[in-house]
Structures are given as C-alpha cells and as structure tokens.
Motif scaffolding. Structure first.
Motif, PDB file in Angstrom:
ATOM      1  N   PRO A   1       0.794  -1.226   0.000  1.00 44.47           N
ATOM      2  CA  PRO A   1       0.000   0.000   0.000  1.00 44.47           C
ATOM      3  C   PRO A   1       0.833   1.287   0.000  1.00 44.47           C
ATOM      4  CG  PRO A   1      -0.558  -1.383   1.897  1.00 44.47           C
ATOM      5  CD  PRO A   1       0.555  -2.049   1.172  1.00 44.47           C
ATOM      6  N   PHE A   2       2.117   1.204   0.357  1.00 48.11           N
ATOM      7  CA  PHE A   2       2.972   2.395   0.363  1.00 48.11           C
ATOM      8  C   PHE A   2       3.633   2.640  -0.981  1.00 48.11           C
ATOM      9  CE2 PHE A   2       3.044   1.656   5.002  1.00 48.11           C
ATOM     10  CZ  PHE A   2       2.479   2.861   5.363  1.00 48.11           C
ATOM     11  N   CYS A   3       4.430   1.680  -1.437  1.00 44.69           N
ATOM     12  CA  CYS A   3       5.202   1.889  -2.670  1.00 44.69           C
ATOM     13  C   CYS A   3       4.459   1.395  -3.913  1.00 44.69           C
ATOM     14  CB  CYS A   3       6.559   1.205  -2.567  1.00 44.69           C
ATOM     15  SG  CYS A   3       6.475  -0.602  -2.509  1.00 44.69           S
ATOM     16  N   LEU A   4       3.385   0.632  -3.707  1.00 41.21           N
ATOM     17  CA  LEU A   4       2.546   0.077  -4.772  1.00 41.21           C
ATOM     18  C   LEU A   4       3.241  -0.982  -5.620  1.00 41.21           C
ATOM     19  CD1 LEU A   4       0.698   3.327  -5.902  1.00 41.21           C
ATOM     20  CD2 LEU A   4       0.013   1.654  -4.163  1.00 41.21           C
ATOM     21  N   ASN A   5       4.447  -1.413  -5.214  1.00 36.08           N
ATOM     22  CA  ASN A   5       5.124  -2.502  -5.920  1.00 36.08           C
ATOM     23  C   ASN A   5       4.425  -3.816  -5.611  1.00 36.08           C
ATOM     24  OD1 ASN A   5       7.112  -0.901  -7.069  1.00 36.08           O
ATOM     25  ND2 ASN A   5       8.495  -1.154  -5.332  1.00 36.08           N
ATOM     26  N   ARG A   6       4.340  -4.672  -6.620  1.00 37.71           N
ATOM     27  CA  ARG A   6       3.779  -6.005  -6.403  1.00 37.71           C
ATOM     28  C   ARG A   6       4.726  -6.817  -5.534  1.00 37.71           C
ATOM     29  NH1 ARG A   6      -0.428  -7.716  -9.847  1.00 37.71           N
ATOM     30  NH2 ARG A   6      -0.910  -6.133 -11.384  1.00 37.71           N
ATOM     31  N   PHE A   7       4.153  -7.697  -4.735  1.00 42.06           N
ATOM     32  CA  PHE A   7       4.958  -8.581  -3.903  1.00 42.06           C
ATOM     33  C   PHE A   7       5.499  -9.708  -4.770  1.00 42.06           C
ATOM     34  CE2 PHE A   7       1.875  -7.260  -0.384  1.00 42.06           C
ATOM     35  CZ  PHE A   7       2.714  -6.266   0.077  1.00 42.06           C
TER      36      PHE A   7
ATOM     37  N   CYS B   1       5.806  -4.167   2.115  1.00 42.97           N
ATOM     38  CA  CYS B   1       7.196  -4.531   1.862  1.00 42.97           C
ATOM     39  C   CYS B   1       7.940  -4.310   3.177  1.00 42.97           C
ATOM     40  CB  CYS B   1       7.829  -3.607   0.819  1.00 42.97           C
ATOM     41  SG  CYS B   1       7.157  -3.722  -0.832  1.00 42.97           S
ATOM     42  N   PHE B   2       8.819  -5.224   3.526  1.00 42.15           N
ATOM     43  CA  PHE B   2       9.574  -5.040   4.760  1.00 42.15           C
ATOM     44  C   PHE B   2      10.372  -3.742   4.693  1.00 42.15           C
ATOM     45  CE2 PHE B   2      13.225  -5.487   7.504  1.00 42.15           C
ATOM     46  CZ  PHE B   2      12.591  -5.794   8.700  1.00 42.15           C
ATOM     47  N   GLU B   3      10.914  -3.442   3.537  1.00 42.61           N
ATOM     48  CA  GLU B   3      11.698  -2.217   3.359  1.00 42.61           C
ATOM     49  C   GLU B   3      10.853  -0.972   3.648  1.00 42.61           C
ATOM     50  OE1 GLU B   3      14.067   0.042  -0.201  1.00 42.61           O
ATOM     51  OE2 GLU B   3      14.063  -2.139  -0.193  1.00 42.61           O
ATOM     52  N   CYS B   4       9.613  -0.958   3.183  1.00 38.65           N
ATOM     53  CA  CYS B   4       8.723   0.184   3.452  1.00 38.65           C
ATOM     54  C   CYS B   4       8.414   0.298   4.939  1.00 38.65           C
ATOM     55  CB  CYS B   4       7.416   0.047   2.676  1.00 38.65           C
ATOM     56  SG  CYS B   4       7.574   0.373   0.909  1.00 38.65           S
ATOM     57  N   MET B   5       8.134  -0.823   5.578  1.00 40.99           N
ATOM     58  CA  MET B   5       7.789  -0.793   7.003  1.00 40.99           C
ATOM     59  C   MET B   5       8.949  -0.364   7.870  1.00 40.99           C
ATOM     60  SD  MET B   5       5.282  -3.590   8.465  1.00 40.99           S
ATOM     61  CE  MET B   5       5.046  -2.576   9.889  1.00 40.99           C
ATOM     62  N   SER B   6      10.140  -0.783   7.529  1.00 38.29           N
ATOM     63  CA  SER B   6      11.287  -0.483   8.378  1.00 38.29           C
ATOM     64  C   SER B   6      11.936   0.846   8.014  1.00 38.29           C
ATOM     65  CB  SER B   6      12.319  -1.610   8.297  1.00 38.29           C
ATOM     66  OG  SER B   6      12.749  -1.787   6.965  1.00 38.29           O
ATOM     67  N   GLY B   7      11.470   1.481   6.948  1.00 38.80           N
ATOM     68  CA  GLY B   7      12.029   2.757   6.514  1.00 38.80           C
ATOM     69  C   GLY B   7      11.212   3.940   6.980  1.00 38.80           C
ATOM     70  N   GLN B   8      11.317   5.031   6.269  1.00 39.28           N
ATOM     71  CA  GLN B   8      10.665   6.280   6.643  1.00 39.28           C
ATOM     72  C   GLN B   8       9.189   6.337   6.262  1.00 39.28           C
ATOM     73  OE1 GLN B   8      12.191   8.601   8.485  1.00 39.28           O
ATOM     74  NE2 GLN B   8      13.907   7.171   8.544  1.00 39.28           N
TER      75      GLN B   8
END
Length: 70
Positions: free
Chosen positions: A7-13, A29-36
């Motif tokens: 829902p943040f970056c809209l990239n498919r999993f 995405c783990f990257e989205c959750m752990s980032g800013q």
C-alpha cells in the motif's frame, strides 16, 4: 500473492521480504515498514514480523525504534 501489492510503494509482492505489524494482519514490503514510509505509526507497535509470504511463518521479529514526538 499474485496481484497483491504494498500500500505504500505500490510494488507487487514478488520475492521480497514482507513486513507485518505485530498487532494486525496488514502486509507491506519489509523495506517500506522499516524505513521512513511509516512515520508516526511506528509508535503504535513494538515489532515488525518479517515473512516470505502473507500466509508464511514469521522468519524474524524486528524491534521497532520508537521515535520521539516533537
């Protein structure tokens, strides 16, 4: 996971690690959750569960650094 996206970056999993807050079943995405991207929402939970698939087991429990308000 076909058709699901972050829902943040809209990239498919597709093959990336997934992040799930400890207190709900929303998937990012783990990257989205752990980032800013998560901003002040990080104050609402203490851990991010890392998974390889939405229905998969938790492979890592990552502590969230609580950000000070202000």
């Amino acid at each position: 996971m076909k058709g699901m996206s972050c829902p943040f970056c809209l990239n498919r999993f597709i093959g990336q690690d997934l992040g799930v807050p400890e207190n709900c079943d929303h998937i990012f995405c783990f990257e989205c959750m752990s980032g800013q991207h998560f901003g002040n929402s990080l104050n609402e939970f203490s851990y991010i569960h890392m998974k390889r698939s939405p229905d998969g087991k938790v492979i890592k429990k990552v502590s969230v650094r609580v950000r000070s308000k202000g």
